[in-house]
Design an enzyme around this catalytic site. Sequence first.
Site, PDB file in Angstrom:
ATOM      1  N   CYS A 146       0.712  -1.354  -0.119  1.00 46.87           N
ATOM      2  CA  CYS A 146       0.058  -0.003   0.079  1.00 46.87           C
ATOM      3  C   CYS A 146       0.824   1.085   0.023  1.00 46.87           C
ATOM      4  O   CYS A 146       0.167   2.409  -0.067  1.00 46.87           O
ATOM      5  CB  CYS A 146      -1.047  -0.079   1.205  1.00 46.87           C
ATOM      6  N   HIS A 166      -2.760   7.078   2.980  1.00 41.05           N
ATOM      7  CA  HIS A 166      -3.362   5.758   2.419  1.00 41.05           C
ATOM      8  C   HIS A 166      -4.801   5.424   2.952  1.00 41.05           C
ATOM      9  O   HIS A 166      -4.833   5.756   4.203  1.00 41.05           O
ATOM     10  CB  HIS A 166      -2.455   4.755   2.686  1.00 41.05           C
ATOM     11  N   ASN A 199     -10.075   0.094   0.486  1.00 41.79           N
ATOM     12  CA  ASN A 199      -8.517   0.022   0.265  1.00 41.79           C
ATOM     13  C   ASN A 199      -8.151  -0.534  -0.901  1.00 41.79           C
ATOM     14  O   ASN A 199      -8.373  -1.427  -1.377  1.00 41.79           O
ATOM     15  CB  ASN A 199      -8.084  -0.791   1.441  1.00 41.79           C
TER      16      ASN A 199
END
Length: 330
Positions: free
Chosen positions: A118, A256, A286
């Site tokens: 990520c 993020h 996500n």
Amino acid sequence: MEMNDIRRAGILGTGSYVPEKVLTNADLEQMVDTSDEWIRARTGIRERRTVEPGTTTASLAAAAGKRALEAAGVTADDIDMVIVATCTPDSIAPSTACVVQDLLGIKRAGAFDLAAGCSGFVYAGAVASQLIAGGMCRYVLVIGAEVLTRFVDWTDRNTCVLFGDGAGAAVFGPAAAGGVLGADLGSDGGGRDMLGIFGGQFTGASRVGDAALRAQIRMDGKEVFKFAVQVAGESALRALKAAGKDEAAIDLYIPHQANYRIIKAAAKRIGLTPDKVFVNVEKYGNTSGASVGIALDEAVREGKIGRGDTVVLTGFGAGLTWASLVVEWE
């Protein structure tokens, strides 16, 4: 261009692309033992996007990259390097970046994938800025792209509600003023078992196969939450220090988009008010390496970033990895 022709790199244009298909919390209620209330309370997510059969990581990446090129006012012929940050490439080899380079008609550039979970988009941005600062490249196309839903275990209610597909992109190039002022990159491989795509076999986009045999996303939610809350804020502060700034200088923080509670805790650690934090996790969930790029593009297009603003990008995730960039917007 001489290798000693040192210059500062800036972000010249951004782009993003998400699949049209929306998977809502109500949809998930029909698939697994969960509820809209449970998901929103724990994550802030209301819906996410999922690819249709035949859509690849490369096709998502190319769509986002095309928009970034248009926004930057540069052509495919101007690009010297293509970096695709992804943990869901279409194949182990060739790289997804090489496919994207071909799809966009970029004829003379190098291309490679970067795997940092990520944190990938921010890692790739740091690499791009150094390629430009060192004189090796003038324009670098950075793309974060993922098709995470192909690796979701749809029977695991703790993880299947979290992830979505998409791509975010940015063109890095010489900055007349401002640009990338500081960075922080880090990793802790000791936490590698906390989060990742494990088991089975990697089948990419071309071979669907038996879902039971596929590699799947696994996560120790409690441990990842503790890690993320700590590292997100600390990484941003270290990058600010490297840039010669403090938290008071931040005009917009783009972390993020993993979980709203993590974002809220990180912002509190830095001392930021909600108006200085960009959040879109409720729409996309996500999207791993695509997350920061998608959020950055939306912030730009919504007019939330202006000339001279100090923007901090932060990623954190599988590896374990973390990364932050401090950018003064041109």
